[in-house]
Design an enzyme around this catalytic site. Sequence first.
Site, PDB file in Angstrom:
ATOM      1  CB  SER A 165      -0.858  -0.321   1.013  1.00 42.35           C
ATOM      2  OG  SER A 165      -1.458   1.207   1.248  1.00 42.35           O
ATOM      3  CG  HIS A 192      -3.769  -1.227  -1.325  1.00 45.39           C
ATOM      4  ND1 HIS A 192      -3.922  -0.729   0.324  1.00 45.39           N
ATOM      5  CD2 HIS A 192      -4.654  -2.038  -0.795  1.00 45.39           C
ATOM      6  CE1 HIS A 192      -3.877  -1.445   0.908  1.00 45.39           C
ATOM      7  NE2 HIS A 192      -4.509  -2.608   0.150  1.00 45.39           N
ATOM      8  CG  ASP A 289      -5.817  -5.727   2.625  1.00 43.51           C
ATOM      9  OD1 ASP A 289      -6.161  -6.428   2.808  1.00 43.51           O
ATOM     10  OD2 ASP A 289      -5.993  -5.065   1.316  1.00 43.51           O
TER      11      ASP A 289
END
Length: 349
Positions: A165, A192, A289
């Site tokens: 991310s 992401h 996540d």
Amino acid sequence: MVDAVIADDSAVMRETLGKILEDGGITVVARAKDGVEAVELIERHDPDVATIDIQMPGLTGHEVIEQVMAENPIPMLVISSQTTRNADATFDALDAGAVDFLAKPSGDGSVNIWSQQETIVDRVRAVAEADVAGMETGRVSEDQSRTISVSSEFPCDPTLVIGASTGGPRVVEQVLSELPQRAGLRVLVVQHMADHYTERFAKRLNERTAYDFRQAREGDTVGPGEGVLAKGGSHLRVTNERNGQLTVSHDNGPKRHNVRPAIDVTMETAAETVTGNLTGVILTGMGADGAAGLAAIKDAGGKALVQDEATSRVYGMPKVAAEEVDVDMVLPKDRIAEGITNAFRGWSA
């Protein structure tokens, strides 16, 4: 308290973005209307974070980032328009030292940008926490990377799933550029990132690594020496494995951890589907996540690696994964490719 400088040549964007940040508890200490003023205000106020537009008069966002990183490094978040030209410029800004980026809503309408209020505030706060001191900038080159030599075969159709991310694109690129093509890994990457940018990022990975990379398509297959990047806006599911190839599909179901694509979805479906050797890696990023997905990989008999705190720009996802999962290795970014290689070599046929 987080202090921020906003740099954007649009008066509407400066005003609206300022209100969004202040409503989110972030103090806007200055607003810059061009690149030259942005450098001056960042030097004067030494904020915790700066938001930088790409296209500005005086100095471009890329030039602002280069100058700030050379003279007085602070975490910077690029907010740019969704155009092909700006997509390339945005990745150049990451190379120059920006921590992360957000896609600017089309036009300067306050309604469009207010719809992203929560995302903007969360991302600015995450970027403000990034460690930029001593971070390398510039494109990952052959001189910088350490290509891993291959002295033994990699058994049982090895599959690698990487999740990242905030601060992730450059680390993903570095890790993949150092992996040996002869290993024949089947690579799935979840970063992401918005749809417009995942397509461009996949092209960069294809150009800068030994693997044949592309943005995942519905029903795509992934064979040895190939890799796919999850399409922005869609979860990437592994649906089948046959004759050494994986089949993947898009899933437009609910977000997980407020993101789509979510790393957990890809890792969990890989754990359910892959019969060969499987390794999951969690790199720098905000949030949690990937922890559940990494746990699923471990439960399926796979290996789990996470990036260490010292080299993670944002030690969120790796921290949660390391705390909640019995990981096999915690490694600095320069040794992750080596760790992946050793993990797959550690299995017998």
